[in-house]
Design an enzyme around this catalytic site. Sequence first.
Site, PDB file in Angstrom:
ATOM      1  N   ASP A  11       0.867  -1.175   0.000  1.00 59.16           N
ATOM      2  CA  ASP A  11       0.000   0.000   0.000  1.00 59.16           C
ATOM      3  C   ASP A  11       0.900   1.219   0.000  1.00 59.16           C
ATOM      4  O   ASP A  11       1.703   1.409   0.912  1.00 59.16           O
ATOM      5  CB  ASP A  11      -0.880   0.016   1.256  1.00 59.16           C
ATOM      6  CG  ASP A  11      -1.921  -1.100   1.236  1.00 59.16           C
ATOM      7  OD1 ASP A  11      -2.300  -1.540   0.137  1.00 59.16           O
ATOM      8  OD2 ASP A  11      -2.347  -1.540   2.325  1.00 59.16           O
ATOM      9  N   ASP A 129     -14.047  -2.647  -2.081  1.00 60.13           N
ATOM     10  CA  ASP A 129     -13.861  -2.442  -0.651  1.00 60.13           C
ATOM     11  C   ASP A 129     -15.231  -2.552   0.013  1.00 60.13           C
ATOM     12  O   ASP A 129     -16.136  -1.781  -0.306  1.00 60.13           O
ATOM     13  CB  ASP A 129     -13.270  -1.048  -0.366  1.00 60.13           C
ATOM     14  CG  ASP A 129     -11.859  -0.901  -0.939  1.00 60.13           C
ATOM     15  OD1 ASP A 129     -11.159  -1.928  -1.053  1.00 60.13           O
ATOM     16  OD2 ASP A 129     -11.468   0.241  -1.266  1.00 60.13           O
TER      17      ASP A 129
END
Lengths: 251, 204
Positions: A11, A129
Amino acid sequence: MVAKRIVPCLDLTDQGVVKGVHFRHLRQMGDPLELARRYEREGADEVVLLKVDAWRGRGLSPKLLARTSRELSIPLTVGGGVGSVEQAEELLSAGADRVSFNSLALERPQVLTEAADRFGRQAVVLAIDAHREGRGPATVYARGGTLREGWSAAAWAKEGERRGAGEVLLTSIDRDGTHRGYDLPLLRAVRRSVRIPIMASGGAAGPRSFFDAFENAGADAALAAGIFHRGECTVGEVKDYLSSRGIEVRR
Amino acid sequence: MKVTLLRTPAGNFGRLRRGLERERARVDERSPREVTGNERAVVLAGVSSFTTLSRSLAPARSTLRRMVEAGVPLMGVCAGMQVLFGSSEEGPGRGLDLLSGRVRRLRARRVPNLGWSRLARTDGEGRRLMEGVAEGSYAYFAHSYRVPALAQGAATTTEYRGEDFPSALEHGNLWGLQFHPEVSSSTGTKVLRNFIAYAEEASR
């Protein structure tokens, strides 16, 4: 048989590799290039690079992508703030093998079709998500988990598949960074709704979590970040465990 | 060794190029229109559809066919392997027709075949291509279509959901890979190295 994939995820923010909890409280984790190299040596089947703050700022640097891609001889999937099919094409030509779409696909689902027509379905990943409120089905969020959409994860995955996605990268916001294992009911719900491969994400605690995602929820790949970055376990250890429990992994 | 990599739409030839360069090939990137017939070895990349790829190769079609007949090493990767055949269920388009048969969709309902699968050697075939690659090595696949079974020249086959398909072929100077050598870790590296070594010998 197709081997189950173990996929470390980097990330990224403008400051480097980070890791948080529930998409917040991000902490620095190190140099992306160094981590990617280490994961390939440990036996990673693919690496995912996600520019997690792209929705409010800059996208992934093509320079960093090119450098990472040059170093790796395993597939590289990239995403985070991909704003157009043209941008996806730039990422592919800078060295990505697959591009993941999230917020843009929610705004304009036809980009999945355009991208699949242009690059082939296998290069198009739909990143979802999901967050569960109360006991209902998990719903989909855009813009780094900040914007609630009307879809359930399972319905959106199905629509994404119909539009051209070749894989679903399914992240549980609730499990992200918690060490509680992948959200198996969420995975199962999406597994029932699509035929394309599913990559589980969010909550990996150790080798056992991977086993559950594969054996008990039908995932084809499982992604993890924190446990690998912090050295709590290595990709090799996860594979040893899976193999000892009869799951096919690449050795 | 100079290897010509054909620039075709949306290929991830960036990575293929770097893979070849890592094995010390000098990569000459050119579009199908620029093919002269004097190239020493040719690689066809392919993250693309049969239709797109065959259309983009059309200007070079007869030259490429003549070159292969004359013994120039040519290797097609993924859709680049499929386009060595005549036609495909994926869509309209005329392949290079260097091998006979039609490219078909994988039988399984769940496609694409995406991920790492094993290469099974075929007895006596693909000696050059598979040199140094162990039986059962894993390679990375990303495809929904497959080439037809071959009477000869299938170096390896791979299984996907109960269906065996040719995953690498070696017909003299004509090579094809359904998997992606550029992202298949050490297995892919070896195959690329084998192609370059073969091309080097062939051009002497």
